[in-house]
Motif scaffolding. Sequence first.
Motif, mmCIF file in Angstrom:
data_model
loop_
_atom_site.group_PDB
_atom_site.id
_atom_site.type_symbol
_atom_site.label_atom_id
_atom_site.label_comp_id
_atom_site.label_asym_id
_atom_site.label_seq_id
_atom_site.Cartn_x
_atom_site.Cartn_y
_atom_site.Cartn_z
ATOM 1 N N VAL A 1 91.887 -37.407 -35.741
ATOM 2 C CA VAL A 1 91.170 -37.099 -36.974
ATOM 3 C C VAL A 1 92.059 -36.203 -37.824
ATOM 4 N N GLN A 2 91.706 -36.048 -39.094
ATOM 5 C CA GLN A 2 92.454 -35.162 -39.982
ATOM 6 C C GLN A 2 91.489 -34.228 -40.696
ATOM 7 N N ARG A 3 91.862 -32.964 -40.754
ATOM 8 C CA ARG A 3 91.060 -31.996 -41.509
ATOM 9 C C ARG A 3 91.113 -32.336 -42.983
ATOM 10 N N ARG A 4 90.010 -32.135 -43.676
ATOM 11 C CA ARG A 4 89.968 -32.414 -45.108
ATOM 12 C C ARG A 4 90.285 -31.189 -45.950
ATOM 13 N N GLU A 5 90.335 -30.015 -45.332
ATOM 14 C CA GLU A 5 90.584 -28.775 -46.059
ATOM 15 C C GLU A 5 91.859 -28.112 -45.549
ATOM 16 N N GLY A 6 92.317 -27.124 -46.284
ATOM 17 C CA GLY A 6 93.484 -26.352 -45.851
ATOM 18 C C GLY A 6 94.748 -27.190 -45.819
ATOM 19 N N ASP A 7 95.450 -27.137 -44.690
ATOM 20 C CA ASP A 7 96.726 -27.842 -44.552
ATOM 21 C C ASP A 7 96.575 -29.294 -44.112
ATOM 22 N N VAL B 1 93.993 -43.232 -42.717
ATOM 23 C CA VAL B 1 94.609 -43.006 -44.025
ATOM 24 C C VAL B 1 94.553 -41.512 -44.299
ATOM 25 N N ASP B 2 95.645 -40.956 -44.821
ATOM 26 C CA ASP B 2 95.729 -39.534 -45.115
ATOM 27 C C ASP B 2 94.622 -39.124 -46.081
ATOM 28 N N THR B 3 94.034 -37.957 -45.838
ATOM 29 C CA THR B 3 92.919 -37.488 -46.671
ATOM 30 C C THR B 3 93.352 -37.105 -48.081
ATOM 31 N N GLU B 4 94.618 -36.790 -48.264
ATOM 32 C CA GLU B 4 95.099 -36.353 -49.574
ATOM 33 C C GLU B 4 95.939 -37.411 -50.284
ATOM 34 N N ASP B 5 96.706 -38.197 -49.529
ATOM 35 C CA ASP B 5 97.604 -39.192 -50.104
ATOM 36 C C ASP B 5 97.295 -40.564 -49.505
ATOM 37 N N ALA C 1 93.510 -36.343 -29.486
ATOM 38 C CA ALA C 1 92.943 -36.093 -28.161
ATOM 39 C C ALA C 1 93.659 -36.979 -27.152
ATOM 40 N N THR C 2 93.858 -36.435 -25.953
ATOM 41 C CA THR C 2 94.497 -37.201 -24.893
ATOM 42 C C THR C 2 93.449 -37.779 -23.954
ATOM 43 N N HIS C 3 93.887 -38.664 -23.103
ATOM 44 C CA HIS C 3 92.993 -39.321 -22.156
ATOM 45 C C HIS C 3 92.349 -38.343 -21.175
ATOM 46 N N ASP C 4 92.957 -37.173 -20.997
ATOM 47 C CA ASP C 4 92.419 -36.184 -20.059
ATOM 48 C C ASP C 4 91.721 -35.014 -20.755
ATOM 49 N N GLY C 5 91.350 -35.175 -22.038
ATOM 50 C CA GLY C 5 90.499 -34.200 -22.719
ATOM 51 C C GLY C 5 91.198 -33.047 -23.411
ATOM 52 N N ILE C 6 92.488 -33.121 -23.630
ATOM 53 C CA ILE C 6 93.209 -32.051 -24.333
ATOM 54 C C ILE C 6 93.329 -32.430 -25.811
ATOM 55 N N ILE C 7 93.064 -31.474 -26.686
ATOM 56 C CA ILE C 7 93.178 -31.693 -28.125
ATOM 57 C C ILE C 7 94.400 -30.947 -28.639
ATOM 58 N N PHE C 8 95.250 -31.655 -29.377
ATOM 59 C CA PHE C 8 96.434 -31.053 -29.988
ATOM 60 C C PHE C 8 96.258 -31.036 -31.499
ATOM 61 N N VAL C 9 96.754 -29.970 -32.134
ATOM 62 C CA VAL C 9 96.724 -29.827 -33.586
ATOM 63 C C VAL C 9 98.163 -29.947 -34.079
ATOM 64 N N TRP C 10 98.374 -30.804 -35.082
ATOM 65 C CA TRP C 10 99.711 -31.095 -35.609
ATOM 66 C C TRP C 10 99.771 -30.769 -37.090
ATOM 67 N N ASP C 11 100.865 -30.162 -37.506
ATOM 68 C CA ASP C 11 101.149 -29.899 -38.914
ATOM 69 C C ASP C 11 102.336 -30.777 -39.283
ATOM 70 N N ILE C 12 102.287 -31.444 -40.413
ATOM 71 C CA ILE C 12 103.359 -32.362 -40.801
ATOM 72 C C ILE C 12 104.724 -31.659 -40.911
ATOM 73 N N ASP C 13 104.716 -30.346 -41.164
ATOM 74 C CA ASP C 13 105.961 -29.607 -41.334
ATOM 75 C C ASP C 13 106.547 -29.072 -40.020
ATOM 76 N N GLU C 14 105.834 -29.225 -38.919
ATOM 77 C CA GLU C 14 106.283 -28.692 -37.633
ATOM 78 C C GLU C 14 106.574 -29.831 -36.660
ATOM 79 N N LEU C 15 107.608 -29.655 -35.848
ATOM 80 C CA LEU C 15 107.994 -30.691 -34.898
ATOM 81 C C LEU C 15 106.995 -30.830 -33.751
#
Length: 114
Positions: A75-81, A33-37, A87-101
């Motif tokens: 997971v979702q950050r609780r602060e900032g944006d 569930v979204d941390t803000e909405d 995380a992927t099955h091979d250990g890579i972490i991606f950061v996503w912003d709702i406004d970016e594709l």
Amino acid sequence: AGEDGKLRAWTLGGRRCEFEFAEHSKAITAMLVDTEDPTRVHTCGHDQLVVTLDLKRKRRVTYHALREGQLTSMVQRREGDQELMTATHDGIIFVWDIDELGPVGMLREPQLQR
């Protein structure tokens, strides 16, 4: 969230499905569930998609896609944006912003950066 890639919302009594989202083509591996909405839910799955759904309006808000890899956790950050991190099955972490594709950041384990 299910192995069939569908997210279902049930009545509190648990006997009736209120609505169903079929945004994923493979198993959903994480949902939060979204941390803000609290009317928004984020899902990710083995189909390389990160999907944001609006439960109040019963529609997809946005989605993001990877070119390769299976998403296993989120997971979702609780602060900032309030970016999402997956995380992927091979250990890579991606950061996503709702406004970016695409992803706005990526982290790898040091031994994988060669």
